[in-house]
Design a protein around this motif. Structure first.
Motif, PDB file in Angstrom:
ATOM      1  N   ALA A   8       0.860  -1.187   0.000  1.00  0.00           N
ATOM      2  CA  ALA A   8       0.000   0.000   0.000  1.00  0.00           C
ATOM      3  C   ALA A   8       0.894   1.234   0.000  1.00  0.00           C
ATOM      4  CB  ALA A   8      -0.911  -0.001   1.222  1.00  0.00           C
ATOM      5  N   VAL A   9       0.935   1.943  -1.135  1.00  0.00           N
ATOM      6  CA  VAL A   9       1.932   2.991  -1.358  1.00  0.00           C
ATOM      7  C   VAL A   9       1.275   4.369  -1.312  1.00  0.00           C
ATOM      8  CG1 VAL A   9       3.824   3.742  -2.851  1.00  0.00           C
ATOM      9  CG2 VAL A   9       3.088   1.344  -2.888  1.00  0.00           C
ATOM     10  N   ARG A  10       1.952   5.324  -0.668  1.00  0.00           N
ATOM     11  CA  ARG A  10       1.508   6.720  -0.633  1.00  0.00           C
ATOM     12  C   ARG A  10       2.674   7.620  -0.254  1.00  0.00           C
ATOM     13  NH1 ARG A  10      -2.337   6.694   4.827  1.00  0.00           N
ATOM     14  NH2 ARG A  10      -0.877   5.568   6.177  1.00  0.00           N
ATOM     15  N   LEU A  11       2.482   8.932  -0.425  1.00  0.00           N
ATOM     16  CA  LEU A  11       3.505   9.919  -0.082  1.00  0.00           C
ATOM     17  C   LEU A  11       2.864  11.028   0.735  1.00  0.00           C
ATOM     18  CD1 LEU A  11       6.307  11.331  -2.331  1.00  0.00           C
ATOM     19  CD2 LEU A  11       4.893  12.899  -1.003  1.00  0.00           C
ATOM     20  N   PHE A  12       3.444  11.308   1.911  1.00  0.00           N
ATOM     21  CA  PHE A  12       2.916  12.335   2.811  1.00  0.00           C
ATOM     22  C   PHE A  12       3.551  13.690   2.520  1.00  0.00           C
ATOM     23  CE2 PHE A  12       1.879   8.584   5.368  1.00  0.00           C
ATOM     24  CZ  PHE A  12       0.593   8.894   5.790  1.00  0.00           C
ATOM     25  N   LEU A  13       2.708  14.711   2.440  1.00  0.00           N
ATOM     26  CA  LEU A  13       3.154  16.099   2.351  1.00  0.00           C
ATOM     27  C   LEU A  13       2.723  16.835   3.608  1.00  0.00           C
ATOM     28  CD1 LEU A  13       2.122  17.010  -1.307  1.00  0.00           C
ATOM     29  CD2 LEU A  13       4.431  16.586  -0.491  1.00  0.00           C
ATOM     30  N   SER A  14       3.415  17.925   3.913  1.00  0.00           N
ATOM     31  CA  SER A  14       2.986  18.749   5.036  1.00  0.00           C
ATOM     32  C   SER A  14       1.669  19.410   4.687  1.00  0.00           C
ATOM     33  CB  SER A  14       4.038  19.814   5.359  1.00  0.00           C
ATOM     34  OG  SER A  14       4.268  20.628   4.234  1.00  0.00           O
ATOM     35  N   SER A  47      -1.705  15.439   2.423  1.00  0.00           N
ATOM     36  CA  SER A  47      -1.511  15.525   3.867  1.00  0.00           C
ATOM     37  C   SER A  47      -1.947  14.245   4.571  1.00  0.00           C
ATOM     38  CB  SER A  47      -2.295  16.718   4.420  1.00  0.00           C
ATOM     39  OG  SER A  47      -3.660  16.612   4.055  1.00  0.00           O
ATOM     40  N   SER A  48      -2.965  13.561   4.022  1.00  0.00           N
ATOM     41  CA  SER A  48      -3.402  12.262   4.563  1.00  0.00           C
ATOM     42  C   SER A  48      -3.967  11.431   3.422  1.00  0.00           C
ATOM     43  CB  SER A  48      -4.454  12.457   5.659  1.00  0.00           C
ATOM     44  OG  SER A  48      -5.546  13.213   5.163  1.00  0.00           O
ATOM     45  N   PRO A  49      -3.132  11.080   2.458  1.00  0.00           N
ATOM     46  CA  PRO A  49      -3.627  10.383   1.261  1.00  0.00           C
ATOM     47  C   PRO A  49      -4.035   8.945   1.541  1.00  0.00           C
ATOM     48  CG  PRO A  49      -1.247  10.454   1.229  1.00  0.00           C
ATOM     49  CD  PRO A  49      -1.676  11.246   2.428  1.00  0.00           C
ATOM     50  N   GLU A  50      -5.041   8.495   0.820  1.00  0.00           N
ATOM     51  CA  GLU A  50      -5.433   7.093   0.873  1.00  0.00           C
ATOM     52  C   GLU A  50      -4.449   6.310   0.002  1.00  0.00           C
ATOM     53  OE1 GLU A  50      -7.581   3.837   2.153  1.00  0.00           O
ATOM     54  OE2 GLU A  50      -7.782   5.934   2.788  1.00  0.00           O
ATOM     55  N   PRO A  51      -3.775   5.294   0.553  1.00  0.00           N
ATOM     56  CA  PRO A  51      -2.768   4.584  -0.253  1.00  0.00           C
ATOM     57  C   PRO A  51      -3.409   3.783  -1.385  1.00  0.00           C
ATOM     58  CG  PRO A  51      -3.120   3.466   1.842  1.00  0.00           C
ATOM     59  CD  PRO A  51      -3.888   4.750   1.920  1.00  0.00           C
ATOM     60  N   THR A  52      -2.620   3.560  -2.420  1.00  0.00           N
ATOM     61  CA  THR A  52      -3.016   2.687  -3.518  1.00  0.00           C
ATOM     62  C   THR A  52      -2.318   1.346  -3.334  1.00  0.00           C
ATOM     63  OG1 THR A  52      -3.302   4.540  -5.040  1.00  0.00           O
ATOM     64  CG2 THR A  52      -2.999   2.371  -6.010  1.00  0.00           C
ATOM     65  N   ARG A  83      -0.724 -10.287   3.920  1.00  0.00           N
ATOM     66  CA  ARG A  83      -0.758  -9.013   4.641  1.00  0.00           C
ATOM     67  C   ARG A  83      -0.683  -7.824   3.677  1.00  0.00           C
ATOM     68  NH1 ARG A  83       3.251  -9.684   9.908  1.00  0.00           N
ATOM     69  NH2 ARG A  83       2.217 -11.530  10.807  1.00  0.00           N
ATOM     70  N   ARG A  84      -1.134  -6.688   4.191  1.00  0.00           N
ATOM     71  CA  ARG A  84      -1.066  -5.416   3.453  1.00  0.00           C
ATOM     72  C   ARG A  84       0.027  -4.569   4.112  1.00  0.00           C
ATOM     73  NH1 ARG A  84      -4.406  -0.425   3.707  1.00  0.00           N
ATOM     74  NH2 ARG A  84      -4.698   0.392   1.589  1.00  0.00           N
ATOM     75  N   THR A  85       1.146  -4.442   3.429  1.00  0.00           N
ATOM     76  CA  THR A  85       2.304  -3.744   3.990  1.00  0.00           C
ATOM     77  C   THR A  85       2.319  -2.290   3.531  1.00  0.00           C
ATOM     78  OG1 THR A  85       3.582  -5.802   3.960  1.00  0.00           O
ATOM     79  CG2 THR A  85       4.811  -3.734   4.152  1.00  0.00           C
ATOM     80  N   ALA A  86       2.423  -1.385   4.491  1.00  0.00           N
ATOM     81  CA  ALA A  86       2.434   0.046   4.180  1.00  0.00           C
ATOM     82  C   ALA A  86       3.799   0.465   3.644  1.00  0.00           C
ATOM     83  CB  ALA A  86       2.088   0.865   5.418  1.00  0.00           C
ATOM     84  N   VAL A  87       3.788   1.268   2.576  1.00  0.00           N
ATOM     85  CA  VAL A  87       4.995   1.883   2.024  1.00  0.00           C
ATOM     86  C   VAL A  87       4.742   3.386   2.022  1.00  0.00           C
ATOM     87  CG1 VAL A  87       6.617   1.978   0.098  1.00  0.00           C
ATOM     88  CG2 VAL A  87       5.354  -0.144   0.563  1.00  0.00           C
ATOM     89  N   ASP A  88       5.278   4.058   3.012  1.00  0.00           N
ATOM     90  CA  ASP A  88       5.000   5.487   3.201  1.00  0.00           C
ATOM     91  C   ASP A  88       6.243   6.318   2.895  1.00  0.00           C
ATOM     92  OD1 ASP A  88       2.439   4.912   3.987  1.00  0.00           O
ATOM     93  OD2 ASP A  88       2.884   4.952   6.133  1.00  0.00           O
ATOM     94  N   PHE A  89       6.171   7.114   1.844  1.00  0.00           N
ATOM     95  CA  PHE A  89       7.198   8.116   1.573  1.00  0.00           C
ATOM     96  C   PHE A  89       6.810   9.399   2.302  1.00  0.00           C
ATOM     97  CE2 PHE A  89       7.268   5.303  -2.126  1.00  0.00           C
ATOM     98  CZ  PHE A  89       8.623   5.020  -2.234  1.00  0.00           C
ATOM     99  N   VAL A  90       7.820  10.127   2.753  1.00  0.00           N
ATOM    100  CA  VAL A  90       7.557  11.338   3.541  1.00  0.00           C
ATOM    101  C   VAL A  90       8.327  12.510   2.950  1.00  0.00           C
ATOM    102  CG1 VAL A  90       7.686  12.435   5.798  1.00  0.00           C
ATOM    103  CG2 VAL A  90       7.171   9.999   5.635  1.00  0.00           C
ATOM    104  N   MET A  91       7.575  13.583   2.636  1.00  0.00           N
ATOM    105  CA  MET A  91       8.175  14.844   2.177  1.00  0.00           C
ATOM    106  C   MET A  91       7.521  15.992   2.951  1.00  0.00           C
ATOM    107  SD  MET A  91       8.804  14.794  -1.918  1.00  0.00           S
ATOM    108  CE  MET A  91       9.484  16.449  -1.795  1.00  0.00           C
TER     109      MET A  91
END
Length: 436
Positions: A8-14, A47-52, A83-91
């Protein structure tokens, strides 16, 4: 057989209490010889994206996110069966919360550069197109209070059609001031924009525009071509505004201190999909851009032959599609070219696209003559909105070196291209370079 796994991939922004939704492109690659490889995945940002979620076989993976700036973020993860593994990028290290979209697009440095103990290195070469408006103090730091934002930006909501010709725009270099440029272009009443909220950083003022003109400022008559005239520290820029862009806002960042791209002014569209697509396009990553513009294909197939609902977005998609075209015959977007050229006469990009398409498919003298005539027609419609259109018009007219009409027009297009910031998706002209 073991159960499958999911990443489950997403990228966090401020976030500053505003939407920052965007989509960028990435890849999933197995760390070993076995595993599932997926290219050009879509990664939601916000800021709180739903992962794909992407289905893979269990194992170790390297997941990458390619930012519009060209920077690549990486995450090493282990996909576990069932399992559903989170992949969170942070910027989240944008220098200002209000600039997180600009940070994602690669137009501004991270916060540590602006707010860290070390002074910010100032761009000194002409090629950097710096618009530094204040000198550094003895400690090497440029204070925000030293920047004067008064009369920095003037909005032209309705440009005189004749003023958008190549000859008229080239003549703007002879104007002594920004006010002279404004008077030469404006048909409606121009408007000096108030300084943006200082919480956004006086060294990187950010102006926002909607379908009716600048936000947080009185509106005015809105025409088919809108510009922003920016003047600071002896430098003068003419900025093309891609408005209206449906319901999406347009941001103009004026980086008075340092830009990672070297562009002092950057224009971005806060369209969740097309925003990053435009940035990829300006960097030459047309395949990545095509992945984001692919959604328009479904619209075209559902309503074949229909006029584009958003001409500016459709023109961008056509630049990308034509730039990556590998098909031998007609395509679903050929009808778009005709609709753009005929339905939007003041959008010269439509005529440029149609002319280039005709030229590339010309195999006999009659088709070459048609391409030549269409290139001249595109020139006569005035300067394009997209920087890529300027480059393609140069290439197209160059195909007719023995034609005096093409040579004369090619000379004007080339001279205008020397003023353009080719790193930006929309046409930004450096009418005067300051002494800093």
């Amino acid at each position: 057989m073991s159960a499958g796994a999911t990443l489950a991939v997403r990228l966090f922004l401020s976030s500053a209490g505003e939407a920052n939704d965007a989509v960028i492109v990435g890849d999933i690659r197995p760390a070993g010889l076995d595993g599932t490889e997926q290219h050009d995945i879509l990664i939601p940002c916000g800021s709180s994206p739903e992962p794909t979620s992407y289905a893979v076989t269990p194992g170790r993976y390297l997941v990458t996110a390619t930012l519009p700036s060209g920077l690549v973020l990486t995450e090493n993860v282990t996909a576990v069966a069932g399992r559903r593994t989170a992949v969170d990028f942070v910027m989240t290290d944008s220098p200002y919360e209000t600039h997180s979209w600009q940070y994602l697009m690669g137009n501004i440095e991270p916060g540590r550069v602006y707010h860290g103990p070390a002074p910010i290195p100032l761009a000194e070469s002409v090629a950097s197109r710096s618009m530094v408006a204040a000198a550094a103090g003895p400690d090497g730091v440029v204070p925000d209070t030293a920047v004067d934002l008064a009369a920095l930006a003037t909005w032209i909501g309705d440009a005189e059609p004749a003023s958008c010709s190549f000859a008229s725009v080239l003549a703007l270099r002879q104007q002594a001031s920004g006010q002279g440029v404004v008077q030469a272009l404006a048909r409606g009443e121009p408007q000096v924009l108030p300084a943006p909220d200082v919480r956004g950083g006086a060294l990187a003022p950010l102006y926002r525009f909607g379908s009716h003109g600048p936000l947080h400022a009185p509106g005015g008559p809105v025409g088919e071509r809108q510009f922003l005239v920016v003047e600071a520290a002896g430098s003068l820029r003419l900025v093309t505004l891609p408005l209206p862009w449906g319901a999406a806002e347009v941001e103009v960042l004026i980086n008075l201190r340092q830009s990672p791209t070297g562009s002092a002014v950057a224009v971005t569209v806060r369209d969740p999909v097309a925003g990053a697509g435009l940035a990829y396009m300006s960097q030459g990553a047309l395949d990545s851009a095509a992945r984001l513009f692919a959604g328009l294909r479904a619209d075209a197939e559902e309503t074949p032959g229909a006029a584009p609902a958003h001409p500016l977005a459709t023109a961008a998609a056509c630049y990308v599609l034509l730039g990556t075209d590998r098909s031998p015959g007609e395509t679903y977007w050929d009808a778009w070219l005709e609709a753009l050229a005929e339905g939007s006469p003041r959008l010269s990009d439509g005529a440029i696209l149609r002319a280039v398409r005709t030229l590339r498919r010309a195999s006999a003298p009659p088709r070459l003559r048609e391409a030549r005539d269409r290139l001249i027609e595109a020139f006569e419609r005035g300067v394009p909105l997209y920087t890529l259109g300027l480059a393609w018009l140069v290439d197209g007219l160059s195909a007719f070196p023995d034609d005096p009409e093409c040579r004369r027009r090619l000379d004007e297009v080339r001279r205008l291209s020397w003023l353009a910031d080719m790193r930006e998706p929309f046409l930004i002209l450096d009418l005067r370079q300051g002494s800093t």
